[in-house]
Enzyme design. Structure first.
Site, PDB file in Angstrom:
ATOM      1  CB  ILE A   1      -0.977  -0.009   1.188  1.00 49.26           C
ATOM      2  CG1 ILE A   1      -1.965   1.151   1.073  1.00 49.26           C
ATOM      3  CG2 ILE A   1      -0.259  -0.014   2.524  1.00 49.26           C
ATOM      4  CD1 ILE A   1      -3.187   1.010   1.980  1.00 49.26           C
TER       5      ILE A   1
ATOM      6  CG  MET B   1      -1.355   5.227   2.348  1.00 51.79           C
ATOM      7  SD  MET B   1      -2.148   5.100   3.979  1.00 51.79           S
ATOM      8  CE  MET B   1      -1.170   3.794   4.725  1.00 51.79           C
TER       9      MET B   1
ATOM     10  N   GLY C   1       7.484  14.168   0.411  1.00 48.46           N
ATOM     11  CA  GLY C   1       7.111  15.398   1.103  1.00 48.46           C
ATOM     12  C   GLY C   1       5.873  15.283   1.966  1.00 48.46           C
TER      13      GLY C   1
ATOM     14  CB  ILE D   1       6.441   1.350  -0.730  1.00 43.36           C
ATOM     15  CG1 ILE D   1       6.094   2.799  -1.101  1.00 43.36           C
ATOM     16  CG2 ILE D   1       5.259   0.422  -0.963  1.00 43.36           C
ATOM     17  CD1 ILE D   1       5.055   3.453  -0.207  1.00 43.36           C
TER      18      ILE D   1
ATOM     19  CD  GLU E   1      -0.765   0.781   8.868  1.00 40.95           C
ATOM     20  OE1 GLU E   1       0.418   1.084   8.615  1.00 40.95           O
ATOM     21  OE2 GLU E   1      -1.738   1.341   8.317  1.00 40.95           O
TER      22      GLU E   1
ATOM     23  NE  ARG F   1      30.094 -11.695  30.294  1.00 40.56           N
ATOM     24  CZ  ARG F   1      31.364 -11.816  29.907  1.00 40.56           C
ATOM     25  NH1 ARG F   1      31.848 -13.014  29.593  1.00 40.56           N
ATOM     26  NH2 ARG F   1      32.140 -10.767  29.814  1.00 40.56           N
TER      27      ARG F   1
ATOM     28  CD  GLN G   1      24.300  -0.249  29.036  1.00 43.29           C
ATOM     29  OE1 GLN G   1      24.167   0.182  27.899  1.00 43.29           O
ATOM     30  NE2 GLN G   1      25.363   0.016  29.780  1.00 43.29           N
TER      31      GLN G   1
ATOM     32  N   GLY H   1      26.168  -6.180  27.592  1.00 43.45           N
ATOM     33  CA  GLY H   1      27.478  -5.569  27.536  1.00 43.45           C
ATOM     34  C   GLY H   1      27.992  -5.495  26.112  1.00 43.45           C
ATOM     35  N   GLY H   2      29.289  -5.634  25.939  1.00 45.31           N
ATOM     36  CA  GLY H   2      29.891  -5.530  24.617  1.00 45.31           C
ATOM     37  C   GLY H   2      29.370  -6.561  23.640  1.00 45.31           C
TER      38      GLY H   2
END
Length: 382
Positions: A126, A128, A132, A160, A245, A271, A339, A342-343
């Site tokens: 669809i 829409m 702009g 889209i 929707e 961990r 978070q 961690g890494g």
């Protein structure tokens, strides 16, 4: 908390979706993410499995089941698997486009479009949004000028969903530019119509496997028999279908937040840091406790909204509440879960990395959080 929304038939359907994901999605999803597009064959397989056109009457090859709980199960399971791009693509097809075809299409149009829509031979979209005109549908510039037995369509649409794979696109266009919102009509543009072409397949921060694209219409002669509903009534049709929707997006948001949370609970058990599970630190426990509570509360609201949608009583305001709250929840949950990883949370070998990227768009598409709050605020009399 046990969900009481579903019965045995829904649970059986959920099992079949999980098996489909195991067989056809998990092994291929990383490749689709890298390529920016799912295999077109997946749509045919989904149709063969009964996952497309769930609400479409069986005479057209659909599931003949208007119960939205089945739609919810489908997108929940894709979200649970970390396949947000499929929640979006199939959700757009089933949850967004289906009502337009069932409510507005003539008998002849249904005979033409619905069998392929249900089998996966026809992927829908669809259109829409324009470069702009985002949330402001009244500002669309795409025009459709009546010339004899055709509308001559000109304009560009962007962002889209299913833009590359789509075989039929419901396009919102101005048939009476002087009438503002009252001059918008919906036209179905089909693959192969001269002047209809795809623009860029858009590169995005997340949901990489979702084929989001620009669509360009240059003097496309759309037969009048492809007008969906009545001329100049399109804006009302669009507004009428937005609650479903937005609820679909909310369903995905809660499911994705829950999946991220469950991955993170397991990670916090596995961990170790300073000789103990990282989940045993008070800050981690409190973070997880907050997420567990917010997800359960959001789930209750969304489940109630699903029942109201089935009953035909879900209001645009309640759908807006569900959409903004759950997508913001999804965003902060995936961020908090990353978070806690961690890494490693920033590494793509862990699913939370993708989930964090994929979450961000949900507070934007389907109406931004700010638009949702505007809808609710106006309902309060302001």
């Amino acid at each position: 908390m046990e969900r009481i929304l579903f019965d045995a038939e829904h649970n059986d359907f959920r099992d079949s979706v999980r098996e489909f994901i195991k067989r056809h999605v998990i092994t291929e999803y990383d490749r689709w993410e890298a390529e920016g597009l799912v295999d077109r064959e997946l749509w045919r397989l989904a149709g063969e499995s009964g996952f497309l056109g769930i609400a479409v009457p069986s005479q057209y090859g659909g599931g003949g089941e208007p119960d939205f709980r089945y739609n919810a199960v489908l997108v929940e399971e894709f979200a649970r698997a970390g396949a947000a791009s499929l929640s979006s693509g199939f959700g757009l097809h089933n949850d967004v486009v289906t009502p337009y075809l069932l409510e507005l299409a003539s008998d002849e149009q249904k005979q033409r479009w619905l069998p392929g829509f249900c089998s996966g031979e026809t992927v829908s979209a669809i259109a829409m949004t324009e470069p702009g005109a985002g949330s402001d549908l009244k500002a669309v510039r795409t025009t459709a000028v009546r010339e004899g037995d055709c509308y001559v369509l000109n304009g560009t649409k962007t962002f889209i969903t299913n833009g590359i794979h789509s075989d039929m696109v419901i396009v919102a266009a101005k048939t009476d530019p002087s009438a503002g919102a009252r001059g918008i009509s919906l036209l179905v543009v089909e693959r192969g119509m001269p002047g209809f072409r795809r623009g860029r397949k858009l590169a995005k921060a997340g949901m990489h496997a979702q084929d989001t694209a620009e669509l360009i219409f240059e003097n496309v002669r759309v037969p009048t028999e492809n007008l969906l509903g009545e001329q100049d009534m399109g804006f009302g049709y669009l507004m009428r279908n937005l609650p479903q929707e937005r609820l679909s997006i909310a369903v995905v948001a809660v499911a994705a937040a829950r999946a991220a949370f469950e991955w993170t609970v397991q990670y916090c058990h596995d961990r170790k840091a300073f000789g103990q599970e990282i989940g045993s630190f008070q800050n981690s426990r409190f973070m997880l406790a907050e997420m567990a509570t917010e997800i359960e509360l959001a789930q209750v609201y969304v489940d109630r909204a699903i029942l109201e949608l089935n009953a035909g009583t879900l209001s645009p305001v309640d759908a807006a509440k569900a959409k903004w709250w759950t997508t913001e929840l999804m965003k902060r949950t995936t961020d908090a879960c990353l978070q806690l990883h961690g890494g490693y949370g920033y590494m793509d070998e862990y699913p939370i990395s993708r989930a964090w990227r994929d979450a961000r768009i949900h507070t934007i598409f389907g109406g931004t959080t700010e638009i949702m709050k505007e809808i609710i605020g106006r309902d309060l009399g302001f």
